[in-house]
Design a protein around this motif. Structure first.
Motif, PDB file in Angstrom:
ATOM      1  N   LEU A 197      15.987  31.182  49.128  1.00 24.67           N
ATOM      2  CA  LEU A 197      16.893  32.257  49.542  1.00 24.67           C
ATOM      3  C   LEU A 197      18.043  32.354  48.553  1.00 24.67           C
ATOM      4  O   LEU A 197      18.776  31.378  48.344  1.00 24.67           O
ATOM      5  N   GLY A 198      18.215  33.528  47.964  1.00 24.35           N
ATOM      6  CA  GLY A 198      19.378  33.742  47.118  1.00 24.35           C
ATOM      7  C   GLY A 198      20.647  33.722  47.952  1.00 24.35           C
ATOM      8  O   GLY A 198      20.644  34.133  49.113  1.00 24.35           O
ATOM      9  N   GLY A 199      21.730  33.246  47.369  1.00 27.16           N
ATOM     10  CA  GLY A 199      22.983  33.179  48.109  1.00 27.16           C
ATOM     11  C   GLY A 199      23.568  34.546  48.374  1.00 27.16           C
ATOM     12  O   GLY A 199      23.286  35.519  47.667  1.00 27.16           O
ATOM     13  N   PRO A 200      24.393  34.667  49.413  1.00 28.92           N
ATOM     14  CA  PRO A 200      25.041  35.951  49.714  1.00 28.92           C
ATOM     15  C   PRO A 200      26.070  36.306  48.652  1.00 28.92           C
ATOM     16  O   PRO A 200      26.635  35.428  47.994  1.00 28.92           O
ATOM     17  N   GLY A 201      26.333  37.575  48.492  1.00 27.01           N
ATOM     18  CA  GLY A 201      27.321  38.050  47.533  1.00 27.01           C
ATOM     19  C   GLY A 201      27.175  39.542  47.357  1.00 27.01           C
ATOM     20  O   GLY A 201      26.346  40.183  48.005  1.00 27.01           O
ATOM     21  N   MET A 202      27.993  40.111  46.497  1.00 31.21           N
ATOM     22  CA  MET A 202      27.888  41.544  46.234  1.00 31.21           C
ATOM     23  C   MET A 202      28.092  41.820  44.755  1.00 31.21           C
ATOM     24  O   MET A 202      28.686  41.029  44.031  1.00 31.21           O
ATOM     25  N   GLY A 203      27.545  42.944  44.337  1.00 25.36           N
ATOM     26  CA  GLY A 203      27.716  43.393  42.964  1.00 25.36           C
ATOM     27  C   GLY A 203      28.017  44.871  42.947  1.00 25.36           C
ATOM     28  O   GLY A 203      27.771  45.585  43.916  1.00 25.36           O
ATOM     29  N   VAL A 204      28.559  45.329  41.845  1.00 23.45           N
ATOM     30  CA  VAL A 204      28.860  46.751  41.667  1.00 23.45           C
ATOM     31  C   VAL A 204      28.152  47.221  40.413  1.00 23.45           C
ATOM     32  O   VAL A 204      28.249  46.586  39.361  1.00 23.45           O
ATOM     33  N   GLY A 205      27.413  48.312  40.538  1.00 23.82           N
ATOM     34  CA  GLY A 205      26.668  48.823  39.403  1.00 23.82           C
ATOM     35  C   GLY A 205      27.004  50.264  39.102  1.00 23.82           C
ATOM     36  O   GLY A 205      27.527  51.000  39.940  1.00 23.82           O
TER      37      GLY A 205
END
Length: 344
Positions: free
Chosen positions: A101-109
């Protein structure tokens, strides 16, 4: 040219400290502009000796439901530059697992249409209307800023025209570098590559937010005022204490000293800088950014419960904050009836 321009534009959006890092801490106070400093501005940082060489990091937390197990690695981003991280135990557990499972987080593209915003990026980090730090800070706060400017920005007069939130970010980064610390996702990268090596199913939980109107976003951000002075003040206040605390944490993490790790407080200056971002035009134009962190955590919780139901063994990565906090992800799983065990 486009291949170079798009990453540059994305980076400009990501330079806001809270954008891809964290959501506001509930009920945490915003430091006031006249909070007394923990140490005199420009005072040399304490010199705790940092560990070096190959280090295993902390052991793995174990979450279980009957015979089904999920192994949790607690990541800490600020590590001594001189260590080489490696955990053979983590590699064995990944090799034995059916899912990562990839860790939680956010990105902006930003998409290809964002190249139209590039001409408007000039001055993105500057205060509107030619305002300078001397205009924004009280005389007392500016007097504390001047020796820090001389120490960390001696040849950069342009820093005076930047927004306090950007100044704070760069000041903190340089102080961390001076303390021998590097901020980066290296353990996560290593673990992700190990999952690829062993052909483990990967389940992402991050939330990606696409900037819908890059030109409008840039224009609105450049002319809007931010409530970001408290972010710079809190950063100046923290330099004599927080950076040293991070050095202590980095040592404890690198050698796996769980008792020392558990005593450390992970809520410090972030709130003031997060609040600065929340006052920006970017979140007014795209309010879904405000909920992205929580949506990502919801994704992770749902994926973790599904994995514990279906897999004999699962591996995942969480920030040390989520591992240790009474309101963190492991505490939430424990409240749902799962068994949570610390490393031996």
């Amino acid at each position: 040219m486009f291949k170079r321009a798009l990453p540059a534009l994305t980076l400009c959006f990501l330079t806001l400290p809270a954008l891809a890092q964290t959501a506001p801490v509930a009920d945490a106070p915003t430091p006031a502009a006249d909070t007394a400093p923990a140490a005199e501005a420009g005072e040399p940082l304490p010199q705790t000796v940092l560990v070096s060489g190959q280090r295993p990091g902390p052991g793995l937390w174990k979450v279980s439901k009957g015979e089904h197990v999920m192994w949790v690695f607690g990541a800490y981003d600020s590590l001594p530059k001189s260590i080489e991280w490696r955990s053979r135990d983590a590699e064995r557990k990944i090799a034995q697992s059916q899912e990562y499972l990839g860790g939680p987080g956010m990105g902006v593209g930003v998409g290809w249409s964002a190249v139209t915003a590039l001409p408007f990026m000039v001055g993105f980090k500057k205060n509107p209307d030619g305002v300078t730090l001397k205009d924004l800070l009280t005389p007392e706060m500016y007097a504390r800023w001047e020796p820090l400017k001389q120490k960390y920005f001696a040849k950069d007069d342009d820093i005076e025209r930047e927004r306090p939130v950007f100044v704070a970010q760069e000041l903190y980064r340089r102080a961390m570098a001076e303390a021998g610390l590097a901020r980066g996702p290296e353990p996560r990268e290593v673990l992700g590559k190990l999952a690829e090596k062993h052909n483990i199913k990967f389940t992402p939980t991050r939330v990606q937010v696409q900037v819908k109107e890059p030109v409008k976003t840039v224009r609105e951000f450049k002319k809007a005022v931010m409530e970001d002075v408290p972010c710079l003040v809190a950063t100046m206040n923290s330099l004599g204490t927080e950076v040293e605390a991070i050095r202590v944490r980095a040592n404890a993490w690198a050698v796996g000293e769980l008792d020392a790790i558990e005593k450390l407080n992970f809520d410090e200056r972030e709130t003031a800088c997060t609040n600065a971002f929340l006052s920006s035009a970017i979140t007014r134009l795209q309010p879904e950014i405000l909920t992205a962190k929580q949506r990502s955590m919801d994704n992770w919780m749902a994926a973790a419960e599904k994995a514990l139901e279906n897999n004999t063994s699962t591996f995942t990565v969480l920030s040390m904050r989520e591992v240790l906090s009474p309101q963190g992800a492991l505490a939430k799983l424990k409240a749902k009836g799962y068994t949570v065990e610390k490393p031996n």
